[in-house]
Design a protein around this motif. Structure first.
Motif, PDB file in Angstrom:
ATOM      1  N   UNK A  55       1.447  -1.178   0.185  1.00 17.01           N
ATOM      2  CA  UNK A  55       0.164   0.022   0.276  1.00 17.01           C
ATOM      3  C   UNK A  55       0.778   1.471   0.066  1.00 17.01           C
ATOM      4  N   UNK A  56       1.653   1.320   0.839  1.00 19.02           N
ATOM      5  CA  UNK A  56       3.095   2.409   0.904  1.00 19.02           C
ATOM      6  C   UNK A  56       3.551   3.244  -0.034  1.00 19.02           C
ATOM      7  N   UNK A  57       3.305   1.683  -1.418  1.00 16.83           N
ATOM      8  CA  UNK A  57       4.797   1.611  -2.446  1.00 16.83           C
ATOM      9  C   UNK A  57       3.850   2.478  -4.262  1.00 16.83           C
ATOM     10  N   UNK A  58       2.233   1.636  -3.439  1.00 13.92           N
ATOM     11  CA  UNK A  58       1.193   2.537  -4.199  1.00 13.92           C
ATOM     12  C   UNK A  58       1.025   3.631  -4.331  1.00 13.92           C
ATOM     13  N   UNK A  59       0.979   4.121  -2.903  1.00 18.89           N
ATOM     14  CA  UNK A  59       0.895   5.502  -2.321  1.00 18.89           C
ATOM     15  C   UNK A  59       1.835   6.438  -3.107  1.00 18.89           C
ATOM     16  N   UNK A  83      -1.595  -6.270 -16.998  1.00 15.16           N
ATOM     17  CA  UNK A  83      -0.797  -6.835 -16.072  1.00 15.16           C
ATOM     18  C   UNK A  83      -1.609  -7.464 -14.719  1.00 15.16           C
ATOM     19  N   UNK A  84      -2.281  -6.599 -13.704  1.00 10.59           N
ATOM     20  CA  UNK A  84      -3.171  -7.507 -12.763  1.00 10.59           C
ATOM     21  C   UNK A  84      -3.948  -7.978 -13.130  1.00 10.59           C
ATOM     22  N   UNK A  85      -4.976  -7.030 -14.389  1.00 13.80           N
ATOM     23  CA  UNK A  85      -6.372  -8.328 -14.843  1.00 13.80           C
ATOM     24  C   UNK A  85      -6.126  -9.797 -15.154  1.00 13.80           C
ATOM     25  N   UNK A 108      -5.763 -14.760  -0.593  1.00 16.81           N
ATOM     26  CA  UNK A 108      -5.631 -13.536   0.042  1.00 16.81           C
ATOM     27  C   UNK A 108      -5.081 -12.204  -0.062  1.00 16.81           C
ATOM     28  N   UNK A 109      -3.569 -12.407  -1.083  1.00 14.48           N
ATOM     29  CA  UNK A 109      -3.619 -10.930  -1.205  1.00 14.48           C
ATOM     30  C   UNK A 109      -4.133 -11.356  -2.609  1.00 14.48           C
ATOM     31  N   UNK A 110      -4.357 -11.031  -3.734  1.00 18.22           N
ATOM     32  CA  UNK A 110      -5.402 -11.006  -4.786  1.00 18.22           C
ATOM     33  C   UNK A 110      -7.245 -10.176  -4.287  1.00 18.22           C
ATOM     34  N   UNK A 111      -7.144 -10.885  -3.354  1.00 12.65           N
ATOM     35  CA  UNK A 111      -8.412  -9.986  -2.903  1.00 12.65           C
ATOM     36  C   UNK A 111      -7.909  -7.905  -3.171  1.00 12.65           C
ATOM     37  N   UNK A 114      -7.217  -6.982  -6.764  1.00 11.32           N
ATOM     38  CA  UNK A 114      -9.420  -6.598  -6.938  1.00 11.32           C
ATOM     39  C   UNK A 114      -9.228  -4.628  -6.105  1.00 11.32           C
ATOM     40  N   UNK A 115      -9.144  -4.813  -5.586  1.00  8.77           N
ATOM     41  CA  UNK A 115      -9.040  -3.573  -4.681  1.00  8.77           C
ATOM     42  C   UNK A 115      -8.391  -2.990  -5.281  1.00  8.77           C
ATOM     43  N   UNK A 116      -7.213  -3.024  -5.655  1.00  8.09           N
ATOM     44  CA  UNK A 116      -6.350  -1.674  -6.590  1.00  8.09           C
ATOM     45  C   UNK A 116      -6.049  -1.199  -7.895  1.00  8.09           C
ATOM     46  N   UNK A 117      -7.533  -2.677  -8.621  1.00  7.47           N
ATOM     47  CA  UNK A 117      -7.313  -2.459  -9.523  1.00  7.47           C
ATOM     48  C   UNK A 117      -8.840  -1.025 -10.391  1.00  7.47           C
ATOM     49  N   UNK A 118      -9.464  -1.341  -8.721  1.00  4.46           N
ATOM     50  CA  UNK A 118     -10.561  -0.401  -8.705  1.00  4.46           C
ATOM     51  C   UNK A 118      -9.348   1.085  -8.539  1.00  4.46           C
ATOM     52  N   UNK A 119      -8.644   0.419  -7.670  1.00  6.51           N
ATOM     53  CA  UNK A 119      -8.349   2.230  -7.615  1.00  6.51           C
ATOM     54  C   UNK A 119      -7.377   2.388  -8.354  1.00  6.51           C
ATOM     55  N   UNK A 120      -6.777   2.280  -9.550  1.00  7.02           N
ATOM     56  CA  UNK A 120      -5.924   2.504 -10.343  1.00  7.02           C
ATOM     57  C   UNK A 120      -6.562   3.378 -10.924  1.00  7.02           C
ATOM     58  N   UNK A 121      -8.153   2.496 -11.361  1.00  6.85           N
ATOM     59  CA  UNK A 121      -9.499   3.298 -12.507  1.00  6.85           C
ATOM     60  C   UNK A 121      -9.489   4.490 -12.353  1.00  6.85           C
ATOM     61  N   UNK A 122     -10.037   4.826 -11.358  1.00 10.35           N
ATOM     62  CA  UNK A 122     -10.879   5.680 -10.629  1.00 10.35           C
ATOM     63  C   UNK A 122     -10.014   7.312 -10.967  1.00 10.35           C
TER      64      UNK A 122
END
Length: 134
Positions: A55-59, A83-85, A108-111, A114-122
């Motif tokens: 989460x820190x890296x993606x922020x 790639x994530x998809x 569990x990390x794949x859940x 999925x949140x990361x994919x949504x965040x990247x789109x928005x």
């Protein structure tokens, strides 16, 4: 410096993608360690630490994305999301042929991905429509 960030941003996004793979492996290692040797409390810290660091890296990726041009942002984000998809679809056992090192272990990390994919789109849409002086 302005030209350098256009090179550093895609490289940093690649590091974030590699960190997704590493976080999944560390998560699974901590989970197996907890099941075999350690207490549940200690294992929870070990299991979710890589996800927290991810989460820190993606922020930080978001901060870099706000400083690059729209073309670099769009291309990098689209490749990252693709790639994530593919990675998450592979975890759902869709018959996609990928290299062995890309093969998922846990769930569990794949859940989180999925949140990361949504965040990247928005986030991508928000950065693309952002005004210059805002």
């Amino acid at each position: 410096m302005k030209k350098l960030i256009h090179i550093l941003y895609p490289l940093y996004a690649a590091v974030c993608l590699a960190a997704c793979l590493a976080a999944e492996r560390v998560y699974q290692w901590a989970r197996n360690l907890a099941l075999n040797f350690m207490s549940i409390t200690a294992s929870l810290w070990l299991m979710f630490l890589p996800i927290f660091l991810l989460g820190i890296l993606w922020a930080a990726e978001q901060l870099l994305a706000a400083r690059v041009g729209k073309r670099v942002l769009l291309v990098t984000r689209l490749v990252t999301m693709a790639v994530l998809l593919v990675w998450t679809l592979y975890t759902m056992y869709v018959p996609i042929t990928l290299p062995e090192w890309f093969h998922p272990i846990g769930y569990a990390p794949y859940v989180i991905v999925w949140f990361l994919l949504g965040w990247l789109i928005v986030s991508t849409i928000a950065l693309l429509v952002k005004k210059k002086d805002a």
